[in-house]
Scaffold this motif. Structure first.
Motif, PDB file in Angstrom:
ATOM      1  N   VAL A  80      70.597 -36.796 -40.294  1.00 59.14           N
ATOM      2  CA  VAL A  80      70.793 -35.799 -41.763  1.00 59.14           C
ATOM      3  C   VAL A  80      72.019 -36.221 -41.995  1.00 59.14           C
ATOM      4  N   VAL A  81      72.638 -35.501 -41.360  1.00 57.69           N
ATOM      5  CA  VAL A  81      73.765 -35.511 -41.749  1.00 57.69           C
ATOM      6  C   VAL A  81      74.427 -37.106 -41.115  1.00 57.69           C
ATOM      7  N   MET A  82      74.287 -37.450 -39.851  1.00 56.18           N
ATOM      8  CA  MET A  82      74.448 -38.678 -39.500  1.00 56.18           C
ATOM      9  C   MET A  82      74.226 -40.068 -40.790  1.00 56.18           C
ATOM     10  N   GLY A  83      73.121 -39.342 -41.196  1.00 53.19           N
ATOM     11  CA  GLY A  83      72.595 -40.744 -42.786  1.00 53.19           C
ATOM     12  C   GLY A  83      73.412 -40.691 -43.969  1.00 53.19           C
ATOM     13  N   VAL A  84      73.926 -39.552 -44.267  1.00 53.10           N
ATOM     14  CA  VAL A  84      74.477 -39.097 -45.252  1.00 53.10           C
ATOM     15  C   VAL A  84      75.634 -39.616 -44.978  1.00 53.10           C
ATOM     16  N   MET A  85      76.456 -39.644 -43.766  1.00 52.49           N
ATOM     17  CA  MET A  85      77.533 -39.745 -43.404  1.00 52.49           C
ATOM     18  C   MET A  85      77.793 -41.649 -43.503  1.00 52.49           C
ATOM     19  N   LEU A  86      76.704 -42.597 -43.017  1.00 45.50           N
ATOM     20  CA  LEU A  86      76.365 -43.209 -43.319  1.00 45.50           C
ATOM     21  C   LEU A  86      76.382 -43.958 -43.953  1.00 45.50           C
ATOM     22  N   THR A  87      76.269 -44.079 -45.242  1.00 45.15           N
ATOM     23  CA  THR A  87      75.611 -44.159 -46.467  1.00 45.15           C
ATOM     24  C   THR A  87      76.542 -43.895 -48.170  1.00 45.15           C
ATOM     25  N   LYS A  88      77.572 -42.748 -47.433  1.00 44.04           N
ATOM     26  CA  LYS A  88      78.460 -42.414 -48.252  1.00 44.04           C
ATOM     27  C   LYS A  88      79.027 -43.543 -49.034  1.00 44.04           C
TER      28      LYS A  88
ATOM     29  N   ILE B 184      68.476 -40.635 -51.466  1.00 41.65           N
ATOM     30  CA  ILE B 184      66.877 -41.606 -50.410  1.00 41.65           C
ATOM     31  C   ILE B 184      67.623 -40.024 -49.692  1.00 41.65           C
ATOM     32  N   ILE B 185      68.790 -39.547 -49.355  1.00 38.86           N
ATOM     33  CA  ILE B 185      68.619 -38.787 -48.125  1.00 38.86           C
ATOM     34  C   ILE B 185      68.567 -37.524 -48.514  1.00 38.86           C
ATOM     35  N   ALA B 186      68.883 -36.989 -49.604  1.00 38.28           N
ATOM     36  CA  ALA B 186      68.201 -36.180 -50.505  1.00 38.28           C
ATOM     37  C   ALA B 186      66.339 -36.263 -50.594  1.00 38.28           C
ATOM     38  N   ILE B 187      66.157 -37.579 -50.894  1.00 39.38           N
ATOM     39  CA  ILE B 187      65.015 -37.282 -50.689  1.00 39.38           C
ATOM     40  C   ILE B 187      63.784 -36.704 -49.662  1.00 39.38           C
ATOM     41  N   LEU B 188      64.469 -37.517 -48.300  1.00 40.14           N
ATOM     42  CA  LEU B 188      64.268 -37.271 -46.769  1.00 40.14           C
ATOM     43  C   LEU B 188      64.005 -35.495 -46.846  1.00 40.14           C
ATOM     44  N   MET B 189      65.168 -34.659 -47.537  1.00 40.56           N
ATOM     45  CA  MET B 189      65.045 -33.138 -46.407  1.00 40.56           C
ATOM     46  C   MET B 189      64.490 -32.785 -48.001  1.00 40.56           C
ATOM     47  N   GLY B 190      63.512 -33.169 -48.861  1.00 44.83           N
ATOM     48  CA  GLY B 190      62.732 -32.869 -49.105  1.00 44.83           C
ATOM     49  C   GLY B 190      61.332 -32.635 -48.799  1.00 44.83           C
ATOM     50  N   ILE B 191      61.290 -33.792 -48.058  1.00 40.67           N
ATOM     51  CA  ILE B 191      59.884 -34.493 -47.529  1.00 40.67           C
ATOM     52  C   ILE B 191      59.686 -33.082 -46.489  1.00 40.67           C
ATOM     53  N   GLU B 192      61.031 -33.190 -45.902  1.00 43.30           N
ATOM     54  CA  GLU B 192      61.010 -32.245 -43.939  1.00 43.30           C
ATOM     55  C   GLU B 192      60.579 -30.906 -44.704  1.00 43.30           C
ATOM     56  N   LEU B 193      61.189 -30.374 -45.961  1.00 42.43           N
ATOM     57  CA  LEU B 193      61.174 -28.849 -46.494  1.00 42.43           C
ATOM     58  C   LEU B 193      59.361 -29.092 -46.991  1.00 42.43           C
ATOM     59  N   MET B 194      58.732 -30.156 -46.784  1.00 38.64           N
ATOM     60  CA  MET B 194      57.047 -29.961 -47.306  1.00 38.64           C
ATOM     61  C   MET B 194      56.381 -29.838 -45.525  1.00 38.64           C
TER      62      MET B 194
ATOM     63  N   LEU C 108      66.171 -46.521 -42.555  1.00 37.22           N
ATOM     64  CA  LEU C 108      65.850 -47.240 -44.350  1.00 37.22           C
ATOM     65  C   LEU C 108      67.042 -46.788 -45.014  1.00 37.22           C
ATOM     66  N   ALA C 109      67.242 -45.489 -45.310  1.00 33.47           N
ATOM     67  CA  ALA C 109      68.352 -45.804 -46.317  1.00 33.47           C
ATOM     68  C   ALA C 109      69.824 -46.087 -45.720  1.00 33.47           C
ATOM     69  N   TYR C 110      69.806 -46.367 -44.118  1.00 33.39           N
ATOM     70  CA  TYR C 110      71.090 -47.109 -44.157  1.00 33.39           C
ATOM     71  C   TYR C 110      71.010 -48.742 -44.423  1.00 33.39           C
ATOM     72  N   ARG C 111      69.397 -49.337 -44.085  1.00 26.41           N
ATOM     73  CA  ARG C 111      69.714 -50.217 -44.672  1.00 26.41           C
ATOM     74  C   ARG C 111      69.812 -50.769 -45.855  1.00 26.41           C
ATOM     75  N   ILE C 112      69.044 -49.849 -46.650  1.00 20.46           N
ATOM     76  CA  ILE C 112      69.163 -49.689 -47.838  1.00 20.46           C
ATOM     77  C   ILE C 112      70.884 -49.987 -48.343  1.00 20.46           C
ATOM     78  N   TYR C 113      71.570 -49.227 -47.819  1.00 20.83           N
ATOM     79  CA  TYR C 113      72.709 -48.940 -48.247  1.00 20.83           C
ATOM     80  C   TYR C 113      73.746 -50.463 -47.693  1.00 20.83           C
ATOM     81  N   ASN C 114      73.085 -50.488 -46.971  1.00 24.27           N
ATOM     82  CA  ASN C 114      73.817 -52.059 -46.352  1.00 24.27           C
ATOM     83  C   ASN C 114      73.448 -53.164 -47.359  1.00 24.27           C
ATOM     84  N   ASP C 115      72.169 -53.442 -47.601  1.00 26.88           N
ATOM     85  CA  ASP C 115      71.912 -54.482 -48.718  1.00 26.88           C
ATOM     86  C   ASP C 115      72.734 -54.214 -49.684  1.00 26.88           C
ATOM     87  N   ARG C 116      72.450 -53.138 -50.372  1.00 24.79           N
ATOM     88  CA  ARG C 116      72.635 -52.773 -51.411  1.00 24.79           C
ATOM     89  C   ARG C 116      73.516 -51.924 -52.382  1.00 24.79           C
TER      90      ARG C 116
END
Lengths: 167, 103, 632
Positions: free
Chosen positions: A72-80, B29-39, B82-90
């Motif tokens: 997750v931290v890497m995700g945060v970093m990559l999309t920052k 998206i990352i925050a949403i992923l965290m929420g899902i992890e909590l669930m 996925l988040a990374y892809r979306i970030y790259n695209d948009r």
């Protein structure tokens, strides 16, 4: 006395888990959220120990607090974005989400209260051996499927992250 | 009063609802992923608690948790990719900007 | 034997021209001469078959009481079964002969007349279709079959009036004819529907038994309504007042069409319908009165218009209306025989007159105004001779055909009602006058236009042959019918005695001669100036010349009435109908606009709603399914 300590420990862990979870959701900074999430997972792992699931507790520490948190931290970093710390804003659905979550809790409270508590159970202390035994005998098929799933997730993640143009 | 199944279930329910709130009310998206992890963790707590407090002869509940953790980890991996892809695209990972399905 | 074959296969009579229509229309349309040959051949065969049928009829003594009927079930819907077939009795046979003879002759005439027209093949296709429809109408076994063919002849009439579709006047005339007859057809259809509803059958033979019994049991109230409605059809089709307005305009069609359709055959369909349903009308004295007076008035009215018209075909058109009025009058006073006798002779001499008019116009480069012709006697002797025969026949000079038939009508009218008789005699006088005027001005007066006079010539032999044949028929058909007992065959009820009342015959003949004399003095000898007469009669002359302003009155009425109604409906349409429709559309649009707000494209929103729904459903089911023992 013993029982009272046990109860106190449980409540302490519950406080940690819920508090950090709330922090994850409410924090304005995404990095803080990630850190709080790790703390939350540590709390969950301790709860597993408390519930006599020591192998799972160890797994929770390693996989969630270690692996997932790093991912997750890497995700945060990559999309920052380059300006300032990564934000963690709410969208317009807060009321709807709050309603859904609150309703869920209410229903669950009702269910729990109205369900008679079962008589105390027993858990074998040797969880590692027993889990290994079950995994490789009775649940061998789900085990293999989970392995395949992990492989697929690995390959999928690589392909997704790589993109089309960078072959 | 000793801790029983009910306490654990309530704890799990609260954790779940917090995760749910996060998953539904966050933009990132990352925050949403965290929420899902909590669930997912709330579910795991339930498995373990049922295994602990009901009369069963083996560790099926804990085993299920193992599988759940496996699936959860795989999901995080895919989610981050996925988040990374979306970030790259948009150049954004705000979900509410991804409203292609708007009617 | 041939006549047995003809009788058994009478359905071939309309079918052959129909086949000609199909063949010409689909294959040979662009080959004019071949198309004409096919049409004439088919017409000739169906003429032969008609003759065979007539011979068989005489031979086997098929009478009005015992007709020859062939029919097969066409369709069967619930309790309603509809059949098609042939009904042959003397009425039918006579009509078959008239229609097939005239249509054959007109088609032969058209071979010459239409030469060089670019619609040559099309023309013969339509003529064939017309012949088929008319023959089918004549053979009808029930009202429905008759109605089907009735509409078909209307369609052919429309197509042929509008044959020169590139001319605005032709298009307008075709529309006018179609819509005016439509009004009549609507009444006829209503009448037919009422008959079907009340009696459950439309078969002529069955109705002939049922209706008199019904009337003696239930009175005449409903039947009067039905009969009047049915009679509206003939009013439209046979150009009776007040729906006569289309017939003069129908002269926009080619002259052979005028001869065949708008003089000799189609327009008598109305007369034929009344004759066919005579069993119904005779039971209803007041309807008979209506028919007689409509006929009598139409005869007089049309003749008075024909007085002053100058276009040769228009004069003949009004004369046709007038003669149709005669036939209706005869039916109205109860003499089917007289009516149909006149129908037959009229078909011959009126077709002859029209074909002669066509020949004249052909010779004069399509000039229609009689006052621009003149002196054609020397240039076109054969046409002059045949035309003279036609005029003498229509004027009722013995021994030509019209004398006998007209006399029968006058006699029948005199026996029933003196006013009608006087009206009819007056009309006969006027008829003689305007026909003499037509003949004298065209053929005997000095040439009005030297140039076109020089170019005038006899038509080709294709056109002369029908003229001669029709002239012969116009001479002999009356006498033949008189001597051979026409009334024994074509009749309703007891056989009709053919007799000549000397008073009536002599007086009408003398009147005709007087009319001829007056016309001669005015138009040839110029002893009296026609202009002075026109001035002296003043308003009457104007009324007649402008056809009593009927067209203008209709136009004004339509303007006021239709436009008024249209305005009301326009308002209703815009504000109420459209309002409802648009309102519904806006309502749906508004609702969907609201609903589309829910479709904001955000998966989180969707899943939030989904979660709430699931939780509520779970709570609901827990509570109501008492899984918790009603704890919640």
């Amino acid at each position: 006395m013993n029982e009272m300590i046990s109860t106190l420990v449980f409540y302490a862990m519950a406080m940690v888990i819920l508090g950090t979870a709330l922090g994850v959701v409410m924090s304005r900074n995404l990095v803080h959220s990630a850190l709080l999430m790790t703390a939350c997972f540590i709390g969950v792992g301790m709860l597993f120990f408390y519930l006599d699931a020591d192998f799972l507790g160890a797994m929770e520490f390693m996989l969630y607090s270690g692996g997932v948190a790093i991912l997750v931290v890497m995700g945060v970093m990559l999309t920052k974005r380059h300006d300032g710390p990564p934000g963690n804003p709410f969208n317009n659905n807060t009321i709807l989400a709050l309603g859904g979550a609150g309703l869920f809790v209410l229903v669950m409270i009702g269910v729990v209260i109205s369900t008679p508590a079962p008589a105390g159970g027993y858990v074998s202390p040797d969880t590692v051996n027993e889990l290994a035994d079950m995994m490789l005998n009775k649940y061998i098929l789900p085990f293999e499927i989970a392995a395949t799933l992990l492989l697929a997730a690995l390959v999928g993640a690589i392909i997704l992250a790589k993109g089309d143009g960078e072959a | 009063m000793s801790i029983g199944l009910g306490h654990c279930l309530l704890l799990a329910a609260m954790l779940f609802s917090i995760g749910l709130y996060g998953a539904l009310a966050k933009r990132n998206i990352i925050a949403i992923l965290m929420g899902i992890e909590l669930m997912l963790n709330a579910v795991n707590i339930n498995f373990v608690a049922f295994n602990r407090f009901t009369v069963v002869s083996d560790l099926t509940g804990q085993l299920m948790t193992v599988f759940a953790i496996t699936v959860g980890v795989a999901e995080v991996a895919i989610g981050v990719a996925l988040a990374y892809r979306i970030y790259n695209d948009r150049l954004t990972i705000n979900v509410d900007e991804l409203d292609n399905m708007k009617g | 034997m041939f006549y047995d074959f003809a009788l058994e296969h009478a359905w071939l009579i309309p079918l052959l021209p129909a086949m000609a229509f199909v063949i010409i229309g689909m294959i040979t349309r662009s080959y004019g001469k071949l198309s004409a040959a096919i049409a004439v051949c088919m017409s000739f065969i169906s003429f032969l078959l008609s003759s065979g049928v007539t011979y068989a009829l005489v031979n086997y003594g098929i009478s009005v009481e015992q007709p020859f009927v062939q029919q097969l079930n066409w369709m069967h819907i619930g309790s309603v079964s509809i059949s098609m077939g042939v009904l042959i009795d003397p009425l039918t046979a006579m009509m078959l002969m008239v229609v097939s003879t005239v249509s054959l002759l007109v088609q032969i005439y058209s071979v010459g007349y239409m030469k060089g027209d670019k619609g040559y093949g099309r023309f013969f296709a339509f003529l064939s279709l017309f012949a088929a429809s008319m023959l089918g109408l004549v053979l009808a076994v029930n009202f429905l079959q008759m109605y089907v063919f009735w509409e078909l002849v209307g369609l052919c009439s429309y197509l042929l009036i509008g044959f020169y579709y590139y001319k605005v006047s032709a298009r307008e005339a075709a529309k006018k004819a179609f819509m005016t007859t439509r009004v009549g057809d609507f009444g006829l259809l209503l009448g037919i529907l009422l008959l079907q509803i009340n009696f459950g059958t439309l078969d002529f033979m069955e109705l002939r038994e049922i209706i008199p019994a019904y009337i003696s049991m239930a009175g005449t109230g409903l039947m009067t309504v039905i009969a009047l409605l049915v009679f509206v059809g003939p009013i439209g089709k046979s150009g009776q007042f007040p729906l006569h307005v289309w017939l003069p305009d129908a002269m926009e069609g080619p002259t052979p069409v005028s001869a065949l359709i708008h003089a000799a055959t189609m327009v008598v369909a109305g007369v034929y319908l009344v004759g066919r349903a005579f069993f119904m009308f005779t039971e209803l004295p007041c309807v008979m009165n209506v028919i007689a007076w409509v006929g009598g008035f139409t005869a007089f009215f049309a003749a008075s218009i024909a007085f002053t018209q100058t276009a040769i075909k228009r004069i003949l058109a009004y004369s046709t209306i007038s003669q149709l009025g005669y036939m209706m009058l005869a039916l109205g006073v109860g003499s089917l025989t007289a009516s149909f006798f006149h129908l037959m002779t009229h078909a011959f001499f009126k077709a002859l007159l029209f074909l002669c008019a066509g020949a004249v116009m052909h010779a004069m480069a399509d000039e229609a105004n009689i006052f621009k012709m003149g002196g054609l006697r020397k240039k076109m002797p054969i046409t002059f001779a045949t035309m003279t025969i036609g005029v003498l026949a229509i004027a009722g000079i013995p021994p030509f055909a019209g004398f006998f038939s007209k006399d029968e009508i006058l006699l029948a009218a005199a026996q029933v009602s003196t006013p009608l008789y006087v009206l009819a005699t007056l009309t006969a006088f006027m008829t003689a006058f305007y026909m003499a005027r037509l003949l004298f001005v065209t053929f005997c007066a000095d040439p009005a236009n030297e140039e076109s006079y020089e170019h005038a010539h006899e038509p080709s032999k294709f056109m002369l042959f029908p003229l001669i044949v029709l002239a012969a028929l116009a001479v002999v058909s009356g006498l033949w019918g008189h001597l051979e007992g026409f009334g024994e065959w074509v009749r309703f009820g007891h056989p009709h005695e053919a007799g000549i009342d000397m008073t009536i015959a002599v007086s009408s003949t003398i009147l005709s001669f007087i009319a001829f004399g007056i016309a001669w003095n005015i138009y040839v000898a110029k002893r009296w100036s026609s202009d002075t007469i026109a001035e002296k009669t003043g308003i009457l002359y104007k009324l007649s010349y402008n056809k009593f302003y009927i067209d203008e009155i209709y136009e004004a009425l339509i303007k006021v009435f239709v436009d008024g109604v249209a305005k009301v409906f326009y308002w209703i349409d815009i504000y109420i109908v459209d309002g409802i429709v648009n309102g519904l559309a806006h309502l749906v649009g508004g609702i969907s606009w609201i609903l589309s707000k829910a479709q904001n494209g955000q998966a989180q929103h969707y899943s939030g709603v989904f979660i709430c729904g699931v939780v509520i459903l779970v709570a609901y089911s827990l509570y109501f399914l008492a899984v918790l023992g009603g704890a919640l």
